[in-house]
Design a protein around this motif. Structure first.
Motif, short mmCIF file in Angstrom:
data_model
loop_
_atom_site.label_atom_id
_atom_site.label_comp_id
_atom_site.label_asym_id
_atom_site.label_seq_id
_atom_site.Cartn_x
_atom_site.Cartn_y
_atom_site.Cartn_z
N ILE A 27 14.74 30.38 62.63
CA ILE A 27 16.22 30.30 62.64
C ILE A 27 16.71 29.45 63.80
O ILE A 27 17.56 28.57 63.64
CB ILE A 27 16.83 31.71 62.66
N ILE A 28 16.17 29.70 65.00
CA ILE A 28 16.60 28.95 66.18
C ILE A 28 16.20 27.48 66.05
O ILE A 28 16.99 26.58 66.39
CB ILE A 28 16.04 29.58 67.47
N GLY A 29 15.01 27.21 65.57
CA GLY A 29 14.58 25.82 65.38
C GLY A 29 15.46 25.08 64.39
O GLY A 29 15.85 23.93 64.63
N THR A 30 15.80 25.74 63.29
CA THR A 30 16.69 25.13 62.30
C THR A 30 18.07 24.88 62.89
O THR A 30 18.67 23.82 62.66
CB THR A 30 16.80 26.04 61.06
N GLN A 31 18.56 25.83 63.66
CA GLN A 31 19.87 25.68 64.29
C GLN A 31 19.87 24.51 65.28
O GLN A 31 20.81 23.72 65.31
CB GLN A 31 20.27 26.97 64.98
N LEU A 32 18.82 24.40 66.10
CA LEU A 32 18.76 23.30 67.05
C LEU A 32 18.64 21.95 66.35
O LEU A 32 19.22 20.96 66.79
CB LEU A 32 17.60 23.50 68.02
N MET A 33 17.89 21.91 65.23
CA MET A 33 17.81 20.67 64.46
C MET A 33 19.17 20.31 63.88
O MET A 33 19.56 19.13 63.88
CB MET A 33 16.78 20.80 63.34
N ALA A 34 19.91 21.30 63.40
CA ALA A 34 21.25 21.05 62.87
C ALA A 34 22.18 20.55 63.97
O ALA A 34 22.95 19.61 63.75
CB ALA A 34 21.80 22.32 62.23
N PHE A 35 22.10 21.16 65.16
CA PHE A 35 22.91 20.69 66.28
C PHE A 35 22.58 19.23 66.61
O PHE A 35 23.47 18.42 66.85
CB PHE A 35 22.68 21.55 67.52
N ARG A 36 21.29 18.91 66.65
CA ARG A 36 20.87 17.55 66.99
C ARG A 36 21.36 16.56 65.93
O ARG A 36 21.82 15.47 66.25
CB ARG A 36 19.34 17.53 67.10
N TYR A 37 21.28 16.94 64.67
CA TYR A 37 21.76 16.07 63.59
C TYR A 37 23.27 15.86 63.69
O TYR A 37 23.75 14.73 63.60
CB TYR A 37 21.39 16.65 62.23
N LEU A 38 24.01 16.96 63.85
CA LEU A 38 25.47 16.85 63.94
C LEU A 38 25.89 16.05 65.17
O LEU A 38 26.88 15.32 65.14
CB LEU A 38 26.11 18.24 63.96
N GLU A 39 25.11 16.16 66.25
CA GLU A 39 25.41 15.39 67.44
C GLU A 39 25.13 13.91 67.20
O GLU A 39 25.89 13.04 67.65
CB GLU A 39 24.58 15.90 68.62
N SER A 40 24.06 13.59 66.47
CA SER A 40 23.76 12.18 66.19
C SER A 40 24.79 11.56 65.26
O SER A 40 25.01 10.35 65.30
CB SER A 40 22.36 12.05 65.58
N GLU A 100 27.89 12.26 65.49
CA GLU A 100 29.10 12.35 66.29
C GLU A 100 30.13 13.30 65.70
O GLU A 100 31.33 13.09 65.81
CB GLU A 100 29.70 10.96 66.52
N ILE A 101 29.64 14.36 65.08
CA ILE A 101 30.51 15.42 64.55
C ILE A 101 30.67 16.53 65.57
O ILE A 101 31.70 17.18 65.64
CB ILE A 101 29.91 15.98 63.24
N LEU A 102 29.65 16.71 66.39
CA LEU A 102 29.59 17.81 67.34
C LEU A 102 29.10 17.29 68.67
O LEU A 102 28.28 16.38 68.72
CB LEU A 102 28.64 18.88 66.78
N ILE A 103 29.59 17.88 69.76
CA ILE A 103 29.10 17.55 71.09
C ILE A 103 28.46 18.82 71.67
O ILE A 103 29.10 19.86 71.75
CB ILE A 103 30.24 17.07 72.01
N VAL A 104 27.18 18.71 72.04
CA VAL A 104 26.44 19.86 72.57
C VAL A 104 26.14 19.61 74.04
O VAL A 104 25.60 18.56 74.40
CB VAL A 104 25.13 20.08 71.79
N ASP A 105 26.49 20.56 74.89
CA ASP A 105 26.17 20.49 76.31
C ASP A 105 24.79 21.13 76.50
O ASP A 105 24.67 22.34 76.70
CB ASP A 105 27.24 21.20 77.14
N TRP A 106 23.73 20.33 76.43
CA TRP A 106 22.37 20.84 76.46
C TRP A 106 22.03 21.48 77.80
O TRP A 106 21.25 22.44 77.86
CB TRP A 106 21.38 19.72 76.12
N ASN A 107 22.57 20.98 78.89
CA ASN A 107 22.31 21.58 80.21
C ASN A 107 22.89 22.99 80.29
O ASN A 107 22.25 23.91 80.81
CB ASN A 107 22.90 20.72 81.32
N ARG A 108 24.08 23.17 79.77
CA ARG A 108 24.70 24.50 79.79
C ARG A 108 23.97 25.45 78.85
O ARG A 108 23.82 26.63 79.14
CB ARG A 108 26.17 24.38 79.40
N LEU A 109 23.49 24.93 77.74
CA LEU A 109 22.75 25.75 76.78
C LEU A 109 21.44 26.26 77.38
O LEU A 109 21.08 27.42 77.18
CB LEU A 109 22.47 24.93 75.51
N SER A 110 20.74 25.44 78.14
CA SER A 110 19.46 25.87 78.73
C SER A 110 19.64 26.68 80.00
O SER A 110 18.71 27.35 80.44
CB SER A 110 18.59 24.65 79.01
#
Length: 102
Positions: free
Chosen positions: A37-50, A52-62
């Motif tokens: 589930i987490i892997g799929t969610q991170l892949m979806a975040f990465r796709y949406l970010e590529s 330019e639909i979504l902006i993910v703050d990866w530093n804050r997430l980690s």
């Protein structure tokens, strides 16, 4: 003089080993599902970010992972395990066997 009944110790050890084995098996199955589930969610975040639909703050997430690790280092689990040696040893061995077999 200590009044220790070997039968009671064996039953506590055996019972906790069985419970630990079942929980270890279940934990591994749940961990696999959560990882998917987490892997799929991170892949979806990465796709949406590529796209330019979504902006993910990866530093804050980690950063939450680092704080959780720091809190886990403060727990003194060895003292509590020694207080319940027969149950703890049975449960731990059963958990590890169940987790390994799962």
């Amino acid at each position: 003089m200590l009044d220790v009944d070997p039968t009671t110790l064996a039953l506590e050890f055996g019972g906790s080993a069985v419970i630990g084995g079942v929980l270890g098996f279940a934990t591994k199955q749940v961990a696999k599902l959560v990882a998917i589930i987490i892997g799929t969610q991170l892949m979806a975040f990465r796709y949406l970010e590529s796209q330019e639909i979504l902006i993910v703050d990866w530093n804050r997430l980690s950063a939450g992972l680092v704080e959780t690790q720091e809190r886990a280092d403060e727990i003194h689990w060895l003292e509590s395990m020694l207080s319940m040696l027969s149950v703890g040893a049975g449960f731990t061995s059963g958990f590890l066997i169940g987790f390994h077999r799962g």
